[in-house]
Design an enzyme around this catalytic site. Structure first.
Site, mmCIF file in Angstrom:
data_model
loop_
_atom_site.group_PDB
_atom_site.id
_atom_site.type_symbol
_atom_site.label_atom_id
_atom_site.label_comp_id
_atom_site.label_asym_id
_atom_site.label_seq_id
_atom_site.Cartn_x
_atom_site.Cartn_y
_atom_site.Cartn_z
ATOM 1 N N ARG A 1 12.621 46.666 65.175
ATOM 2 C CA ARG A 1 12.156 46.229 63.853
ATOM 3 C C ARG A 1 10.687 45.875 63.807
ATOM 4 N NH1 ARG A 1 15.549 40.551 63.720
ATOM 5 N NH2 ARG A 1 13.927 39.724 62.413
ATOM 6 N N CYS B 1 21.372 36.882 54.900
ATOM 7 C CA CYS B 1 20.166 36.083 55.124
ATOM 8 C C CYS B 1 19.056 36.902 55.762
ATOM 9 C CB CYS B 1 20.471 34.848 55.962
ATOM 10 S SG CYS B 1 21.017 35.241 57.614
ATOM 11 N N HIS C 1 9.475 39.461 63.260
ATOM 12 C CA HIS C 1 9.348 38.042 62.929
ATOM 13 C C HIS C 1 7.973 37.664 62.438
ATOM 14 C CE1 HIS C 1 13.228 37.921 64.759
ATOM 15 N NE2 HIS C 1 13.403 36.944 63.914
ATOM 16 N N ASP D 1 18.415 42.456 62.065
ATOM 17 C CA ASP D 1 18.880 42.958 63.361
ATOM 18 C C ASP D 1 19.982 43.989 63.177
ATOM 19 O OD1 ASP D 1 17.323 41.801 65.430
ATOM 20 O OD2 ASP D 1 18.156 39.867 64.887
HETATM 21 C C1 PEP Z 1 18.446 38.943 60.890
HETATM 22 O O1 PEP Z 1 18.487 39.481 61.995
HETATM 23 O O2 PEP Z 1 18.617 39.564 59.808
HETATM 24 C C2 PEP Z 1 18.161 37.499 60.790
HETATM 25 C C3 PEP Z 1 18.243 36.869 59.643
HETATM 26 O O3 PEP Z 1 17.791 36.862 61.910
HETATM 27 P P1 PEP Z 1 16.316 36.967 62.542
HETATM 28 O O4 PEP Z 1 15.472 37.720 61.536
HETATM 29 O O5 PEP Z 1 15.846 35.586 62.772
HETATM 30 O O6 PEP Z 1 16.545 37.735 63.798
HETATM 31 MG MG MG Z 2 18.551 38.269 63.776
#
Ligand code: PEP
Ligand code: MG
Length: 615
Positions: free
Chosen positions: A504, A541, A222, A494
């Site tokens: 990640r 996304c 993140h 994820d």
């Molecule tokens: C993902 O996991 O790809 C996602 C868009 O959610 P986040 O990155 O907020 O976990």
């Molecule tokens: Mg996610």
């Protein structure tokens, strides 16, 4: 390198000595390219211990507990030093030679050293807190070192500095530094830190900070997402960086190449300036795409939306030419505060966003707490926490919300109210079973009934309630989940993490984090096809959606909706406008026949060469 200085003076000058990387010399540190762009400026090093912890006495009888706190801090510090050691091999030979003995010295001090023996004694005999005992003992040792009869004063200073460095690391681990502030970072600086949490990144002002480089961190954590969202050129996972960089050092950072050049030579500096100009020109070119539609050469429209991480990015969305928000992460509402936001706070946060979209859809994801997303407001004795041995596999996302439905109710109520102001969708994170969507929908409808009783104006049709597909379980059960959800948003970040069992945000295994692994691609394909069969909206996304190189593959798999960091929209639009759907479909078939991730990489990188897209 911070080998000298008392724990209370984190920014002291480094010691002169053999083990210190020679100042004035250019050093290129390579890391993971995170956010494109070039930055040239002075280093501002924020990797420092908290201010000297207040002196603290403990009560008789608390000695054992205090010694255990110290032992835990020693274990954490040892882990950190081992991590640094593990990454030495990536460094240039010269830097390895300089750092290795230093890290060995640190490791020794974290073993059965005088520092730790002395600190334990002070806890027992003087009833001192662990951090006070460590600071006192470090000072006593450093004074003894400096008093030694030795002509090599620089060497003595260096050894004393090593003691202080370990003491600082221990006190930092003992006191769990509070929220960091970046207000004092001088404008135009390049922020250098051991690591930056997502909460830290949320505090960065992109108009002040030219670039960010950290020692820790992976490409799709993140923190990385936030940095990209803020458009700050950034390189994470740079081994040896904090040891080599000193505050004020000149630095050229290239977030596209993943390089940090410390104390650059004239040649490196002028190369950096050239890239800076080239980037500015490229941005200008891409800006011209803003008003053009995202359609392929054969007329297929592709929906390009933006992911919004923090409200500060809102102006970037319109500038980038995105149509609506495909993922509004609402974690920002919970960061850097120690109370929970109420319905009004949620509503007031969403209102300007929905209004700014002028009728374009906003997909609001309810709180996704857990894993690396740590939030004080939830962590501080407010019910179940995510702490466990495997937080990413624990009470995260929708699981936590169903356990604490009051959180969900507050958020649903605010979203339903804001839906009267513009089109909104609601997205549930970390869904793994259809029942989670069912249960969430029951709460959603209950909240709507309650609002109607309060005579709140709601839209005629309830905003769609969708599910993130971001675990292998959800992807493989996508057909079952599709019967409960109104739309899918595929979270490839994820999805890749859980499929490949690779954290990640973890530097050590960053090389294994590969969203193009055939297992991940097959899951994306399966979930997409499940949605398309039911004519249900589906989008990507995760960070994959913002990578222009992956657009042919994603379109070829049938996707027509991508949501990404606003800064990625122009390049993705450029890619869409150059593609033909038949070529993409042929290409995707070719890719999906492969089982070797390296071959897939090659195909993706080579797309556009005659032999690949026509085969
Ligand atoms: C993902 O996991 O790809 C996602 C868009 O959610 P986040 O990155 O907020 O976990
Ligand atoms: Mg996610």
């Amino acid at each position: 390198m911070k080998t000298e200085g008392k724990p209370s003076k984190p920014s002291d000058k480094p010691a002169e000595g053999k083990r210190v990387p020679r100042r004035g010399r250019e050093l290129v540190v390579r890391g993971i390219p995170i956010s494109p762009g070039v930055a040239i400026g002075p280093v501002f090093d924020t990797t420092e211990s908290p201010a000297e912890p207040p002196r603290r006495q403990i009560k008789a009888g608390e000695e054992e507990a205090e010694k255990q706190r110290l032992a835990a801090a020693v274990a954490a510090s040892r882990k950190q030093v081992n991590k640094l050691k593990a990454r030495l091999s990536v460094l240039p030979e010269e830097a390895q030679g300089e750092l290795e003995p230093l890290l060995d010295a640190y490791a020794m001090m974290l073993g059965e050293s005088r520092l730790l023996r002395g600190a334990r004694k002070r806890i027992e005999a003087e009833l001192l807190s662990a951090e006070t005992a460590v600071v006192d003992e470090a000072m006593a040792i450093a004074e003894a070192i400096m008093a030694a009869r030795d002509d090599d004063k620089a060497g003595l200073k260096r050894r004393a500095g090593e003691v202080y460095e370990i003491a600082r690391r221990l006190t930092r681990n003992l006191t769990h530094a509070g929220f960091r502030s970046f207000k004092e970072v001088p404008e135009g600086s390049i922020l250098v830190a051991e690591e930056l949490t997502p909460a830290d990144a949320a505090l960065l002002d992109p108009t002040r900070i030219a670039g960010v480089a950290t020692e820790e961190g992976g490409a799709d954590g993140h923190t990385a997402i936030m940095l990209r969202a803020l458009g700050i050129p950034s390189v994470l996972g740079c081994p040896g960086l904090t040891e080599a960089a000193q505050r004020g050092d000149k630095c050229v950072l290239d977030g596209t190449e993943g390089t940090v050049v410390l104390r650059p030579s004239e040649a490196a500096l002028s190369a950096g300036r050239e890239s800076l100009t080239a980037h500015a020109k490229e941005r200008g070119r891409l800006a011209k795409l803003r008003r053009l539609p995202a359609v392929t050469t054969d007329g297929e429209a592709v929906d390009l939306q933006a992911n919004l991480e923090i409200p500060a990015e809102l102006p970037l969305i319109a500038q980038a030419g995105a149509h609506g928000i495909g993922l509004l992460r609402t974690e920002f509402l919970f960061l850097n505060r120690d109370t929970l936001p109420d319905e009004e706070a949620h509503f007031e946060a969403y209102r300007p966003i929905v209004e700014a979209m002028h009728g374009d859809e906003v997909t609001i994801r309810v709180l996704d707490w857990g894993g690396e997303k740590d939030m004080e407001a939830l962590a501080q004795g407010m019910g179940p926490t995510h702490s466990g041995t495997n937080p990413a596999l624990g009470l995260r996302g929708i699981r936590m919300l169903l356990k604490r439905p009051e959180l969900l109710e507050v958020q649903f109520a605010a979203i339903l109210r804001v839906a009267a102001l513009g089109p909104v969708r609601v997205l549930l994170p970390m869904v793994t079973i259809p029942e989670e969507v069912q249960q969430a929908r029951e709460i959603y409808e209950r909240v709507a009934r309650r609002l109607r009783r309060r005579t709140v104006t709601l839209p005629e049709r309830m905003p769609p309630l969708g599910a993130m597909i971001e675990t292998p379980g959800a992807a493989l059960a996508a057909d079952a989940i599709a019967l409960e959800a109104d739309f899918f948003a595929i979270g490839t970040n994820d999805l890749a993490m859980y499929t490949l069992a690779v954290d990640r945000a973890e530097t050590e295994v960053a090389h294994l984090y590969d969203p193009l692994h055939p297992a991940v691609l097959r899951l994306i394909q399966f979930a997409t096809e499940a949605a398309l069969r039911l004519r249900m909206p589906v989008s990507v996304c995760g960070e994959m959606g913002g990578n222009p190189r992956l657009v042919p593959l994603l379109l070829g798999l049938g996707l027509r909706s991508l949501s990404m960091n606003a800064s990625a929209v122009p390049r993705v639009k450029q890619a869409v406008r150059s593609l033909n759907i038949d070529d993409c479909a042929r290409f995707a078939r070719r890719v999906m026949e492969q089982s070797d991730p390296r071959r897939i990489q090659q195909l993706v990188m080579g797309f556009g060469t005659v032999s690949e897209d026509r085969s």
